[in-house]
Scaffold this active site. Structure first.
Site, short mmCIF file in Angstrom:
data_model
loop_
_atom_site.label_atom_id
_atom_site.label_comp_id
_atom_site.label_asym_id
_atom_site.label_seq_id
_atom_site.Cartn_x
_atom_site.Cartn_y
_atom_site.Cartn_z
N HIS A 205 0.77 -1.07 0.11
CA HIS A 205 -0.06 -0.09 0.06
C HIS A 205 0.80 1.42 0.00
O HIS A 205 0.61 2.08 -0.76
CB HIS A 205 -0.91 -0.01 1.32
CG HIS A 205 -1.82 1.16 1.35
ND1 HIS A 205 -3.15 1.32 0.99
CD2 HIS A 205 -1.48 2.30 1.87
CE1 HIS A 205 -3.58 2.54 1.10
NE2 HIS A 205 -2.83 3.13 1.58
N GLU A 206 1.75 1.33 1.17
CA GLU A 206 2.54 2.74 1.13
C GLU A 206 3.40 2.92 -0.08
O GLU A 206 3.64 3.78 -0.82
CB GLU A 206 3.28 2.59 2.32
CG GLU A 206 2.54 2.67 3.72
CD GLU A 206 1.44 3.80 3.76
OE1 GLU A 206 1.64 4.69 3.03
OE2 GLU A 206 0.41 3.56 4.21
N HIS B 187 3.33 6.69 -7.22
CA HIS B 187 2.65 7.69 -7.43
C HIS B 187 3.55 9.06 -7.39
O HIS B 187 3.84 10.05 -8.10
CB HIS B 187 1.32 8.18 -6.25
CG HIS B 187 0.26 8.87 -6.90
ND1 HIS B 187 -0.76 9.37 -6.12
CD2 HIS B 187 0.26 9.59 -8.30
CE1 HIS B 187 -1.55 10.03 -7.04
NE2 HIS B 187 -1.16 10.19 -8.19
N HIS C 144 1.65 4.55 -2.63
CA HIS C 144 1.92 5.80 -2.83
C HIS C 144 3.31 6.05 -3.53
O HIS C 144 3.15 7.56 -3.99
CB HIS C 144 1.60 6.37 -1.25
CG HIS C 144 0.28 6.49 -0.77
ND1 HIS C 144 -0.85 6.99 -1.45
CD2 HIS C 144 -0.15 5.87 0.28
CE1 HIS C 144 -1.92 6.58 -0.61
NE2 HIS C 144 -1.49 6.01 0.46
ZN ZN Z 1 -2.62 5.31 1.85
#
Ligand code: ZN
Length: 728
Positions: free
Chosen positions: A515-516, A522, A519
């Protein structure tokens, strides 16, 4: 101005502790940020060339020179950075030349470099490696930074120049990204009240002050209410079901508050984790009622009149700013755009959520009946009997799984591997880049063609001086205007192994890493001109999309097989165990979705009130709102009740709680596209990178998604991946 940072609080569903932090804004909790005006604007005399932030970093990627930075360097650098940016802004506003795109918007993008580099480093250490000096600096800086932002947003001369450019933008023959910058920045100024008459500005200021005082009062009452709502007992038998360690902790909690017996503190949410273990029904009911009524006891901690007035003020603020409701004002720059769109989305999910949760309730009632307990399922029974259903159905033993998830292997053979397969990027550890803590690791990220792309720091282990949860942020934003490449970091709180032992983590933690890192991608793939539009600087109902999307690869067969290997033998995880993980993933999906939907509906209903609406009775309002939205299910109360919904009354999440579910729809819908198009491949990854991950906020987000997906997002994939039942 650089920095439309998005603040995402701890996520509610499946994604535990998964957040992205704002980059060039101070991270502060609650209403402190709104305490405006305490700062005089003086630059400390203690800032000069010896301060490590004085000049841009000479390290690769302009990485922060942590080998030279001392705790006392941050505050003077940030203060000088604010003063410097204000001087720059003053100059832009006073420019004798007619306003142009370059001498206004672009000049603002270039401003505030010192502030950005000092604040970015400070935000990281003050959250991930804090101490009393940093905490003190943070408290002192919070009002100063809020005042700094206002000083820019409410500078009338500056706004007049921005407006002049904004009005002629169509005739300027600018590229799409530059046009987007004009619109985003102009909207942000208007959003803050720059467009108002002097009298209206004065009225807005008054409303802001009252609302900020009420938010503060709410937070303080809630804190006191949570304290008062704790469960205290001297009777060990009442706590049957708790393990020795939990009992010891409860005894310790009591002791530390100078009382005898056992103390169970109250958590923020309606449901309390301890209810899953407690076998005495009366104890469960007491604890639940303490939670449910915490702020509704008619005492000093009762928040009902506070929130009723807050809702009214917010509607009035919105009206001044030209919007029919607070929700309409908030949603203007979000992907959903209007409260109606968010409401419609939620309404479509309600029958699905309720069909699923009612089927879960049936399973749980069956367990209760099989034990001849003789009662109908109540909210305080859900977790306790739900846990028995889970054990009977899946019985996933953490100790059995963890040996297959050794941290370094998960990171390099899992997280990095998936990114390599999808995007062609590779990773090289850099031991020469200074870090703020010896545990932190740094990797240089190389693009498919071998060129330097980004720097990635990871700081995964729990420490006493680190805030809870996991998050991503950046030391340096990517911008071709400034010639900067992204410097990204991920923080987590994984249990640290004993010296010499491997770090074996849970599948939940594996998911958090993916998940991290989502990011992170991105941020790393950002390829924009203006720092304000770069990477994760997107709307709240979009920013959790790339991160949740990246979670899907954790369970993808060729990725999973590549990293899930026994740390001693290298053997792959047995198929039966993999199957169990897959199945248990969606356990209680109906409950999780329903309680969040109920809270999100409450949030949206409160903030859709028009300015003329009378002061509401919170209990009646809540009851009617839940009935109206078909979420009044006795056994499934909202995740937060109106009167203790911290996110919306004090943490900047008003009319924004739906974003948690909205981004789930996006990421599942996106993964479905991958599955329909051959799933994991460079072609699919590169297309996603080109059309989404590299684009930041350079285009209307709904249009960006539409262009990539070929249609608007739908909830179908979300239902499939989360095991939700069709409406009945
Ligand atoms: Zn998040």
């Amino acid at each position: 101005m650089a920095g439309a940072g998005t603040r995402i609080l701890r996520a509610a569903l499946g994604i535990k502790f998964a957040i992205v932090k704002p980059r060039n804004r101070l991270i502060v909790v609650g209403a402190v940020a709104q305490a405006i005006g305490a700062w005089s604007g003086a630059v400390g005399a203690d800032f000069g060339p010896s301060n490590p932030f004085y000049a841009p970093s000479k390290l690769p990627f302009n990485a922060p020179p942590f080998d030279r930075i001392k705790d006392h360097d941050y505050k003077p650098a940030i203060e000088a950075g604010m003063a410097q940016q204000l001087a720059e802004i003053k100059q832009i506003a006073a420019d004798p030349a007619p306003p142009t795109f370059d001498n206004t918007f672009v000049a603002m993008e270039r401003s505030g470099r010192l502030l950005d580099r000092a604040l970015a480093a400070f935000n990281c250490v003050s959250e991930a490696n804090t101490n009393p000096i940093l905490q003190e600096a943070k408290t002192a800086l919070a009002p100063a930074l809020a005042a700094h932002r206002d000083a820019i947003h409410l500078n009338a001369k500056l706004f007049a120049r921005l407006t002049a450019v904004y009005r002629q933008r169509a005739a300027l023959k600018l590229d799409a990204e530059s046009l987007r910058l004009i619109e985003v920045e102009y909207d942000e100024f208007v959003h803050s009240g720059a467009n108002l008459s002097a009298a209206d500005k004065e009225q807005l200021k008054k409303l802001n002050q009252e609302s900020s005082a009420l938010s503060d009062a709410f937070a303080n009452k809630l804190l006191a209410a949570a304290k008062a709502g704790r469960y205290l007992t001297a009777d060990r038998a009442a706590l049957a079901g708790l393990g020795e360690a939990q009992l010891a902790a409860a005894a310790q909690d009591a002791k530390s508050r100078n009382t005898e017996g056992y103390l169970i503190p109250l958590q923020n949410t309606t449901q309390q984790p301890v209810l899953a273990s407690l076998s005495v029904r009366a104890t469960r009911e007491s604890i639940f009622r303490n939670s449910w009524d915490r702020t509704e006891r008619g005492d000093a901690n009762d928040t009902r009149s506070t929130i009723a007035r807050l809702a009214q003020i917010r509607a009035q603020q919105a009206k001044l700013l030209g919007f029919p409701s607070h929700a309409a004002w908030v949603l203007k720059d979000q992907m959903a755009k209007t409260p109606e769109a968010a409401l419609e989305f939620m309404a479509a999910l309600v029958p699905v959520a309720t069909a699923t949760v009612l089927s879960e309730a049936k399973d749980i009632q069956a367990v209760i009946d099989a034990q001849r307990a003789g009662f109908a399922l109540q909210p305080w029974d859900w977790a306790f009997y739900g846990e028995q259903v889970r054990k009977a159905k899946y019985d996933l033993d953490e100790a059995e799984i963890k040996p297959y998830f050794e941290l370094n292997n998960v990171l390099e053979a899992g997280v990095f591997f998936a990114a390599n397969q999808l995007y062609g990027i590779s990773f090289k550890e850099r031991k020469d880049i200074p870090v703020y803590e010896p545990e932190v690791r740094v990797f240089e990220v190389l693009d498919a063609d071998g060129k330097a792309l980004a720097l990635f720091y990871c700081d995964y282990f729990k420490r006493d001086n680190k805030n809870g949860g996991a998050w991503m942020s950046q030391f340096v934003d990517q911008s071709t205007l400034l010639g900067t490449l992204p410097v990204v970091y991920n923080i987590a709180n994984l249990p640290k192994p004993a010296p010499g032992e491997p770090a074996l983590i849970s599948f939940d933690d594996v998911t958090t890493l993916f998940h991290e890192f989502g990011h992170g991608l991105h941020g790393m793939f950002a390829n924009t001109r203006y720092p304000s539009l770069s990477g994760t600087a997107t709307a709240r109902d979009f920013v959790e999309f790339p991160s949740q999307f990246n979670e899907h690869w954790a369970m993808y067969p060729s990725v999973f097989e590549h990293y899930a290997k026994h740390y001693k033998t290298g053997a792959p995880m047995p198929a039966a165990l993999v199957e169990k993980i897959k199945k248990s993933k969606n356990f209680s999906a109906g409950y999780d979705l329903t309680e969040v939907l109920a809270a999100a509906e409450l949030d949206m209903q409160w903030h859709a009130l028009p300015a003329g609406a009378p002061l509401q009775n919170p209990d009646q309002f809540e009851k009617e709102a839940l009935a109206r939205t078909h979420l009044d299910i006795a056994a499934v109360p909202p995740r937060y009740r109106s009167s203790y919904f911290l996110h919306i009354w004090s943490s900047g999440y008003a009319a924004g709680y739906y974003a948690y579910i909205w981004t789930q729809m996006l990421n599942d819908d996106a993964f479905q596209w991958f599955e329909d198009n051959g799933a994991l491949s460079r072609a699919n990854g590169d297309r996603f990178r080109r059309m989404i991950l590299s684009r930041g906020n350079t285009e209307d987000l709904a249009a960006m998604y539409l262009a990539w997906r070929g249609r608007a997002p739908s909830i179908d994939a979300m239902m499939k991946y989360r095991g939700l039942k069709p409406a009945q």
